[in-house]
Design a protein around this motif. Sequence first.
Motif, PDB file in Angstrom:
ATOM      1  N   ASN A 153      -1.697  -1.968   1.197  1.00 17.43           N
ATOM      2  CA  ASN A 153      -2.260  -3.088   1.946  1.00 17.43           C
ATOM      3  C   ASN A 153      -3.494  -3.668   1.261  1.00 17.43           C
ATOM      4  O   ASN A 153      -3.791  -4.854   1.403  1.00 17.43           O
ATOM      5  N   LYS A 158       1.573  -5.497   3.786  1.00 16.72           N
ATOM      6  CA  LYS A 158       1.410  -5.565   5.242  1.00 16.72           C
ATOM      7  C   LYS A 158       2.114  -4.387   5.898  1.00 16.72           C
ATOM      8  O   LYS A 158       2.772  -4.529   6.927  1.00 16.72           O
ATOM      9  N   LEU A 159       1.983  -3.218   5.299  1.00 15.41           N
ATOM     10  CA  LEU A 159       2.674  -2.050   5.823  1.00 15.41           C
ATOM     11  C   LEU A 159       1.957  -1.503   7.053  1.00 15.41           C
ATOM     12  O   LEU A 159       0.724  -1.550   7.136  1.00 15.41           O
ATOM     13  N   ALA A 160       2.731  -1.006   7.989  1.00 16.58           N
ATOM     14  CA  ALA A 160       2.157  -0.396   9.191  1.00 16.58           C
ATOM     15  C   ALA A 160       1.830   1.058   8.906  1.00 16.58           C
ATOM     16  O   ALA A 160       2.626   1.778   8.313  1.00 16.58           O
ATOM     17  N   LYS A 210       9.027  -6.699  14.161  1.00 15.57           N
ATOM     18  CA  LYS A 210       7.942  -6.194  13.299  1.00 15.57           C
ATOM     19  C   LYS A 210       8.426  -4.993  12.490  1.00 15.57           C
ATOM     20  O   LYS A 210       8.089  -4.852  11.307  1.00 15.57           O
ATOM     21  N   ASP A 214       8.398  -4.857   8.469  1.00 12.79           N
ATOM     22  CA  ASP A 214       7.659  -3.842   7.722  1.00 12.79           C
ATOM     23  C   ASP A 214       8.575  -3.053   6.794  1.00 12.79           C
ATOM     24  O   ASP A 214       8.143  -2.555   5.749  1.00 12.79           O
ATOM     25  N   VAL A 218       8.648  -7.360   4.148  1.00 10.97           N
ATOM     26  CA  VAL A 218       7.296  -7.347   3.592  1.00 10.97           C
ATOM     27  C   VAL A 218       7.306  -7.295   2.069  1.00 10.97           C
ATOM     28  O   VAL A 218       6.334  -7.703   1.416  1.00 10.97           O
TER      29      VAL A 218
END
Length: 284
Positions: A153, A158-160, A210, A214, A218
């Motif tokens: 990130n 934009k990784l969770a 989402k 992810d 992403v």
Amino acid sequence: MSDSTHEEAHTGPIKTPKQLFWASMAAFVLPVFIIIGLVYYVVSVNKTGPGASDAERDIARRLQKVGSVEVRDANRPLQSGEAVYQAQCAACHAAGVAGAPKFGDAGAWGPRLGQGYQALLTSALKGKGAMAPQGGGNFSDLEIGRAVVYMANAAGGKLAEPAAPASAAEPAATAAAPAPAPAAAPAAATAVAAAAPAAAAPAADANAGKALYDKTCVACHGTGVAGAPKFGDKAAWAPRLAAGFDEVLKIATTGKGAMPPKGGAAVSDAEFKAAVEYLVNSAK
């Protein structure tokens, strides 16, 4: 006189049987006792080996078991991605040594982000190139995963961040749950039951969108590589949104340019639509 002198010159030192006996004893028996004494001397005392300074330590080292057991606190708080990075990853990634992608370098991380979180985590746990395997080290696999997300990130991903296991939180949540309320009137209960699925559906769709973003989207939309409109970039999304959501969904489903149909994800139309909605809503 010359004859007697000549005879004595050829006479050996042993002249009697007694002298012969003692000479035999000295030649055969004495060496045996000398050898026995040397053997006893060698085996009776622990001798310090060459270069050794502590005999007790050397003996303990030779007798120790091959394996060892290290006890760790399984209940310690999980470390954040930044803390794990500073403790274990910064040595190479801070300066980009040994081929490691430098922290915050979007150009170096771009191709790796395209592989997705799972591929990055696998490389970190099993090792790759000059990087040794991190799994089973000072940090757990979950903590290593957090460090991977932190570095990715920082380079535009934009990784969770992977969450802690919910097993520890479930008992507390169960204990804190309020007691069931008295049964309401049938009409009110019916109205609440009908409204609940309707309210939960949008939240479920958003979470599914989402999650798919992810996992798959992403890779390109996180950094805007290969001409993909970057996540949350209103200027890049504006021309596409002008054609309407249905057109955006159609293009994403069939593929365009470097993007394969559905971004290469093997998911249902509903799941993919939720991911497109998640992307579109980020640019509104």
